[in-house]
Scaffold this active site. Structure first.
Site, PDB file in Angstrom:
ATOM      1  CG  ASP A  16      -2.100   0.920   1.084  1.00 46.58           C
ATOM      2  OD1 ASP A  16      -2.374   1.371  -0.044  1.00 46.58           O
ATOM      3  OD2 ASP A  16      -2.757   1.199   2.108  1.00 46.58           O
ATOM      4  CG  HIS A  33      -0.416   1.913  -9.263  1.00 51.33           C
ATOM      5  ND1 HIS A  33      -0.582   1.529  -7.952  1.00 51.33           N
ATOM      6  CD2 HIS A  33      -1.538   2.613  -9.591  1.00 51.33           C
ATOM      7  CE1 HIS A  33      -1.759   1.986  -7.508  1.00 51.33           C
ATOM      8  NE2 HIS A  33      -2.348   2.646  -8.478  1.00 51.33           N
ATOM      9  CG  LEU A 127       8.836 -17.543  -3.223  1.00 51.38           C
ATOM     10  CD1 LEU A 127       8.755 -17.497  -1.700  1.00 51.38           C
ATOM     11  CD2 LEU A 127       9.250 -16.189  -3.778  1.00 51.38           C
TER      12      LEU A 127
HETATM   13  C1  IPE Z   1      -5.543  -2.819  -0.286  1.00 47.49           C
HETATM   14  O1  IPE Z   1      -5.221  -1.483  -0.390  1.00 47.49           O
HETATM   15  C2  IPE Z   1      -5.441  -3.490  -1.616  1.00 47.49           C
HETATM   16  C3  IPE Z   1      -4.117  -3.607  -2.180  1.00 47.49           C
HETATM   17  C4  IPE Z   1      -2.999  -3.210  -1.645  1.00 47.49           C
HETATM   18  C5  IPE Z   1      -4.085  -4.255  -3.456  1.00 47.49           C
HETATM   19  P1  IPE Z   1      -6.299  -0.340  -0.576  1.00 47.49           P
HETATM   20  O2  IPE Z   1      -5.531   0.929  -0.623  1.00 47.49           O
HETATM   21  O3  IPE Z   1      -7.189  -0.640  -1.702  1.00 47.49           O
HETATM   22  O4  IPE Z   1      -7.142  -0.457   0.771  1.00 47.49           O
HETATM   23  P2  IPE Z   1      -8.004   0.608   1.560  1.00 47.49           P
HETATM   24  O5  IPE Z   1      -9.031   1.127   0.606  1.00 47.49           O
HETATM   25  O6  IPE Z   1      -7.077   1.702   1.986  1.00 47.49           O
HETATM   26  O7  IPE Z   1      -8.573  -0.123   2.711  1.00 47.49           O
HETATM   27  C1  IPE Z   2      -1.680   0.205  -3.310  1.00 49.42           C
HETATM   28  O1  IPE Z   2      -1.454   1.559  -3.438  1.00 49.42           O
HETATM   29  C2  IPE Z   2      -1.792  -0.485  -4.621  1.00 49.42           C
HETATM   30  C3  IPE Z   2      -3.139  -0.894  -4.985  1.00 49.42           C
HETATM   31  C4  IPE Z   2      -4.224  -0.758  -4.263  1.00 49.42           C
HETATM   32  C5  IPE Z   2      -3.256  -1.539  -6.269  1.00 49.42           C
HETATM   33  P1  IPE Z   2      -2.626   2.607  -3.370  1.00 49.42           P
HETATM   34  O2  IPE Z   2      -2.975   3.010  -4.749  1.00 49.42           O
HETATM   35  O3  IPE Z   2      -3.746   2.119  -2.538  1.00 49.42           O
HETATM   36  O4  IPE Z   2      -1.886   3.808  -2.631  1.00 49.42           O
HETATM   37  P2  IPE Z   2      -2.524   4.865  -1.665  1.00 49.42           P
HETATM   38  O5  IPE Z   2      -3.155   4.122  -0.542  1.00 49.42           O
HETATM   39  O6  IPE Z   2      -3.515   5.634  -2.452  1.00 49.42           O
HETATM   40  O7  IPE Z   2      -1.368   5.705  -1.235  1.00 49.42           O
HETATM   41 MG    MG Z   3      -4.187   2.346  -0.556  1.00 51.46          MG
END
Ligand code: IPE
Ligand code: IPE
Ligand code: MG
Length: 236
Positions: A16, A33, A127
């Site tokens: 995240d 990303h 792995l």
């Molecule tokens: C969880 O992260 C999903 C992934 C990392 C793929 P999100 O950023 O989508 O989760 P919330 O919305 O903050 O809970």
């Molecule tokens: C996690 O990064 C990746 C996915 C959910 C695919 P985010 O896109 O949720 O990053 P933040 O939470 O907005 O910083």
């Molecule tokens: Mg996120």
């Protein structure tokens, strides 16, 4: 090479913070990303080199479809790019790839690439790399319940004989050990529907760094900290 006294058998990571990383660098979210896939590469490689048994990575949740079409498209593009650029090296490293989640709900190209990656590496004994794409923990549990219910309806099993192990065998992670260490980057402290059943006794860590900044030092720190945790599993 770092040496650890006690390594987790199964590490799970909620990757995240890509969006915040992009914002911080005044870039488009897609660039966050993209940068995140660099971290992904190095963490997979390191896990394989350290001899960790299983690594489960949360790449796209069933709830992530709510994001803007442009961002979803960028993520789908990166998924495709990741598998085509990494599959040779992963196969060479004896990594066995499994997708957690509903592949049928993905676009055709992505679906095909994921099936191919799974098939090509199915017999590998290194792995066990699980990538969660279009994954939701509750949906996974419901699916397992449906499969058991079908077996019961067909007279293959009796409802009162259903055990925790039988339930676990119907999950995407069927033959893998429970999660020992769950890491979520970016400082958020929630599970967001990841591996709900498998995390019953996981140790949780919430490093404050954004996923693109999560480097090998940060990973080693988490692994080291895991070794210092006292796990009791309800015992004394
Ligand atoms: C969880 O992260 C999903 C992934 C990392 C793929 P999100 O950023 O989508 O989760 P919330 O919305 O903050 O809970
Ligand atoms: C996690 O990064 C990746 C996915 C959910 C695919 P985010 O896109 O949720 O990053 P933040 O939470 O907005 O910083
Ligand atoms: Mg996120």
């Amino acid at each position: 090479m770092a040496v650890f006294e006690k390594l987790p058998r199964h590490v799970a990571i909620i990757m995240d913070g890509n969006g915040r990383w992009a914002k911080k660098h005044k870039m488009k979210v897609a660039m966050g990303h993209r940068q995140g896939t660099e971290t992904l590469r190095s963490i997979i490689r390191e896990s394989s080199d350290l001899g960790i048994e299983a690594l489960s990575l949360y790449a796209f949740s069933t709830e992530n479809w709510k994001r803007e079409a442009q961002e979803v498209e960028a993520l789908m593009g990166l998924i495709l790019e990741f598998f085509s650029s990494e599959i040779d090296e992963l196969d060479e490293k004896n990594v066995c790839i499994r997708i957690l989640g509903d592949k049928e709900g993905l676009p055709e190209k992505q679906r095909r690439a994921l099936y191919e990656a799974e098939e090509r590496t199915a017999a590998n004994t290194g792995l066990k790399l699980n990538i969660a794409i279009n994954y939701g923990g509750r949906a996974e549990i419901v699916r397992a319940a449906q499969q058991l219910a079908q077996k019961a309806a067909a007279g293959e099993i009796r409802p009162e004989e259903i055990t925790e192990e039988m339930m676990a065998r119907e999950l995407y992670t069927r033959d893998l050990p429970d999660v020992d260490l769950m890491i979520r980057t970016s400082g958020e402290m929630r599970l967001s529907n990841f591996l709900l059943y498998q995390c019953a006794y996981a140790e949780f860590m919430f490093p404050a760094v954004l996923w693109p900044d999560f480097d090998l030092d940060a990973y080693h720190e988490a692994l080291q900290a895991f070794g210092n945790r006292e796990r009791r599993f309800g015992g004394r």
